[in-house]
Design a protein around this motif. Structure first.
Motif, PDB file in Angstrom:
ATOM      1  N   VAL A   1      66.877  14.825 -17.414  1.00 56.56           N
ATOM      2  CA  VAL A   1      66.789  14.585 -15.764  1.00 56.56           C
ATOM      3  C   VAL A   1      66.826  12.747 -15.850  1.00 56.56           C
ATOM      4  CG1 VAL A   1      64.475  16.219 -16.134  1.00 56.56           C
ATOM      5  CG2 VAL A   1      63.627  13.769 -16.856  1.00 56.56           C
ATOM      6  N   ILE A   2      66.813  13.331 -14.595  1.00 52.47           N
ATOM      7  CA  ILE A   2      67.027  11.263 -14.237  1.00 52.47           C
ATOM      8  C   ILE A   2      64.757  11.119 -13.277  1.00 52.47           C
ATOM      9  CG2 ILE A   2      68.324  11.703 -11.562  1.00 52.47           C
ATOM     10  CD1 ILE A   2      68.510   9.371 -12.624  1.00 52.47           C
ATOM     11  N   TYR A   3      64.839   9.540 -13.639  1.00 56.61           N
ATOM     12  CA  TYR A   3      63.163   9.656 -12.447  1.00 56.61           C
ATOM     13  C   TYR A   3      63.579   8.960 -11.729  1.00 56.61           C
ATOM     14  CZ  TYR A   3      58.814   8.021 -11.470  1.00 56.61           C
ATOM     15  OH  TYR A   3      57.791   7.677 -10.855  1.00 56.61           O
ATOM     16  N   ILE A   4      63.060   9.237 -10.349  1.00 55.00           N
ATOM     17  CA  ILE A   4      63.331   8.570  -9.137  1.00 55.00           C
ATOM     18  C   ILE A   4      62.003   8.441  -8.702  1.00 55.00           C
ATOM     19  CG2 ILE A   4      64.461   8.189  -7.322  1.00 55.00           C
ATOM     20  CD1 ILE A   4      66.835   8.027  -9.360  1.00 55.00           C
ATOM     21  N   GLY A   5      61.520   6.836  -8.324  1.00 55.10           N
ATOM     22  CA  GLY A   5      60.319   6.810  -7.972  1.00 55.10           C
ATOM     23  C   GLY A   5      60.118   5.672  -8.889  1.00 55.10           C
ATOM     24  N   GLU A   6      58.350   5.364  -8.549  1.00 53.66           N
ATOM     25  CA  GLU A   6      57.872   4.276  -8.588  1.00 53.66           C
ATOM     26  C   GLU A   6      57.945   4.048  -9.838  1.00 53.66           C
ATOM     27  OE1 GLU A   6      53.526   2.865  -7.940  1.00 53.66           O
ATOM     28  OE2 GLU A   6      54.671   2.797  -5.649  1.00 53.66           O
TER      29      GLU A   6
ATOM     30  N   ARG B   1      66.342   7.865 -17.474  1.00 51.09           N
ATOM     31  CA  ARG B   1      66.877   9.391 -17.891  1.00 51.09           C
ATOM     32  C   ARG B   1      66.545   9.522 -18.467  1.00 51.09           C
ATOM     33  NH1 ARG B   1      71.636  11.580 -15.899  1.00 51.09           N
ATOM     34  NH2 ARG B   1      73.277  10.300 -14.870  1.00 51.09           N
ATOM     35  N   TYR B   2      65.587  10.680 -19.218  1.00 52.20           N
ATOM     36  CA  TYR B   2      64.708  10.736 -20.062  1.00 52.20           C
ATOM     37  C   TYR B   2      65.364  12.790 -20.945  1.00 52.20           C
ATOM     38  CZ  TYR B   2      61.762   7.184 -18.669  1.00 52.20           C
ATOM     39  OH  TYR B   2      61.819   6.101 -17.696  1.00 52.20           O
ATOM     40  N   LEU B   3      64.600  12.479 -21.854  1.00 52.10           N
ATOM     41  CA  LEU B   3      65.322  13.996 -22.651  1.00 52.10           C
ATOM     42  C   LEU B   3      64.515  14.969 -22.376  1.00 52.10           C
ATOM     43  CD1 LEU B   3      66.257  13.285 -26.151  1.00 52.10           C
ATOM     44  CD2 LEU B   3      67.999  13.336 -24.114  1.00 52.10           C
ATOM     45  N   ILE B   4      63.949  16.229 -21.582  1.00 49.92           N
ATOM     46  CA  ILE B   4      63.261  16.838 -22.032  1.00 49.92           C
ATOM     47  C   ILE B   4      63.481  17.970 -24.111  1.00 49.92           C
ATOM     48  CG2 ILE B   4      62.478  19.345 -20.820  1.00 49.92           C
ATOM     49  CD1 ILE B   4      62.167  16.369 -19.852  1.00 49.92           C
ATOM     50  N   VAL B   5      62.434  17.627 -23.801  1.00 51.77           N
ATOM     51  CA  VAL B   5      62.213  18.797 -25.524  1.00 51.77           C
ATOM     52  C   VAL B   5      60.724  20.090 -25.125  1.00 51.77           C
ATOM     53  CG1 VAL B   5      63.079  16.389 -26.264  1.00 51.77           C
ATOM     54  CG2 VAL B   5      61.133  16.951 -26.623  1.00 51.77           C
ATOM     55  N   LYS B   6      60.527  21.040 -25.972  1.00 47.94           N
ATOM     56  CA  LYS B   6      60.180  22.165 -26.412  1.00 47.94           C
ATOM     57  C   LYS B   6      59.238  21.487 -27.419  1.00 47.94           C
ATOM     58  CE  LYS B   6      61.594  26.302 -23.997  1.00 47.94           C
ATOM     59  NZ  LYS B   6      62.197  27.027 -24.513  1.00 47.94           N
ATOM     60  N   ASP B   7      58.234  21.458 -27.507  1.00 47.11           N
ATOM     61  CA  ASP B   7      57.621  21.365 -28.543  1.00 47.11           C
ATOM     62  C   ASP B   7      56.969  22.454 -29.425  1.00 47.11           C
ATOM     63  OD1 ASP B   7      55.299  22.924 -27.611  1.00 47.11           O
ATOM     64  OD2 ASP B   7      53.679  20.636 -27.309  1.00 47.11           O
ATOM     65  N   LYS B   8      56.277  23.117 -30.454  1.00 50.30           N
ATOM     66  CA  LYS B   8      55.938  23.437 -31.394  1.00 50.30           C
ATOM     67  C   LYS B   8      55.895  25.260 -30.644  1.00 50.30           C
ATOM     68  CE  LYS B   8      51.878  21.980 -33.812  1.00 50.30           C
ATOM     69  NZ  LYS B   8      51.223  21.614 -34.675  1.00 50.30           N
TER      70      LYS B   8
ATOM     71  N   LYS C   1      59.593  11.678  -8.717  1.00 51.08           N
ATOM     72  CA  LYS C   1      60.646  13.053  -8.816  1.00 51.08           C
ATOM     73  C   LYS C   1      61.099  12.903  -9.846  1.00 51.08           C
ATOM     74  CE  LYS C   1      58.833  15.380  -4.905  1.00 51.08           C
ATOM     75  NZ  LYS C   1      57.557  16.107  -5.387  1.00 51.08           N
ATOM     76  N   PHE C   2      61.759  13.929 -10.685  1.00 48.78           N
ATOM     77  CA  PHE C   2      62.587  14.618 -11.956  1.00 48.78           C
ATOM     78  C   PHE C   2      63.948  15.387 -11.242  1.00 48.78           C
ATOM     79  CE2 PHE C   2      59.254  14.207 -15.223  1.00 48.78           C
ATOM     80  CZ  PHE C   2      59.788  12.698 -15.654  1.00 48.78           C
ATOM     81  N   TYR C   3      64.846  14.411 -11.394  1.00 45.39           N
ATOM     82  CA  TYR C   3      65.621  15.581 -11.210  1.00 45.39           C
ATOM     83  C   TYR C   3      67.313  16.262 -12.561  1.00 45.39           C
ATOM     84  CZ  TYR C   3      64.707  14.048  -6.233  1.00 45.39           C
ATOM     85  OH  TYR C   3      64.014  13.130  -5.266  1.00 45.39           O
ATOM     86  N   TYR C   4      67.335  17.065 -12.492  1.00 43.98           N
ATOM     87  CA  TYR C   4      67.418  17.793 -13.383  1.00 43.98           C
ATOM     88  C   TYR C   4      69.157  17.092 -14.025  1.00 43.98           C
ATOM     89  CZ  TYR C   4      68.394  21.958 -11.433  1.00 43.98           C
ATOM     90  OH  TYR C   4      68.994  22.890 -10.270  1.00 43.98           O
ATOM     91  N   THR C   5      69.660  16.740 -14.730  1.00 41.82           N
ATOM     92  CA  THR C   5      70.955  15.788 -14.938  1.00 41.82           C
ATOM     93  C   THR C   5      71.490  16.742 -15.803  1.00 41.82           C
ATOM     94  OG1 THR C   5      70.944  14.198 -16.330  1.00 41.82           O
ATOM     95  CG2 THR C   5      70.692  13.505 -14.182  1.00 41.82           C
ATOM     96  N   ASP C   6      71.086  17.620 -17.024  1.00 43.24           N
ATOM     97  CA  ASP C   6      71.537  18.721 -18.071  1.00 43.24           C
ATOM     98  C   ASP C   6      70.764  19.486 -18.405  1.00 43.24           C
ATOM     99  OD1 ASP C   6      73.511  19.367 -20.201  1.00 43.24           O
ATOM    100  OD2 ASP C   6      72.176  18.102 -21.330  1.00 43.24           O
ATOM    101  N   ASP C   7      70.972  20.727 -18.203  1.00 45.67           N
ATOM    102  CA  ASP C   7      70.360  22.255 -18.393  1.00 45.67           C
ATOM    103  C   ASP C   7      71.185  23.088 -18.833  1.00 45.67           C
ATOM    104  OD1 ASP C   7      68.171  23.599 -17.801  1.00 45.67           O
ATOM    105  OD2 ASP C   7      68.238  23.781 -15.957  1.00 45.67           O
TER     106      ASP C   7
END
Length: 99
Positions: free
Chosen positions: A23-28, A40-47, A79-85
């Protein structure tokens, strides 16, 4: 399943977590290790299958994907906007929780 290595301070090492998307974060921007505007930030899934953001600390934390901001209320956030999904997980989540 694609994985990414994410640092865990309590273990003092990186562990593989399931890659969900980006995702990309747009905001303060907030916090030294929080979120930065236009980054840009990675989104992961934990255990436990929780969706987490690998933030500026390079560790994974739970942020509200629809309204990310610090719990202290010291920033209005953004807000987050996804860039890779690749599996549509982020789109499904965002669509489910539209305002």
């Amino acid at each position: 399943m694609k994985t990414v290595d994410v640092f865990q301070c309590e273990l003092n090492k990186k562990i593989p977590l399931e890659y969900v998307g980006e995702v990309i974060y747009i905001g303060e921007s907030f916090g030294v290790d929080g979120l930065t505007d236009n980054k840009r930030y990675l989104i992961v899934k934990d255990k436990n299958q929780s969706l987490k953001v690998v933030d500026d600390s390079e560790e994974d934390y739970i942020y509200d994907l629809k309204d990310p901001k610090p719990m202290s209320g010291g920033s209005k956030g953004g807000k987050f906007y996804y860039t890779d999904d690749p599996e549509g997980v982020l789109k499904n989540y965002m669509d489910k929780y539209k305002n």
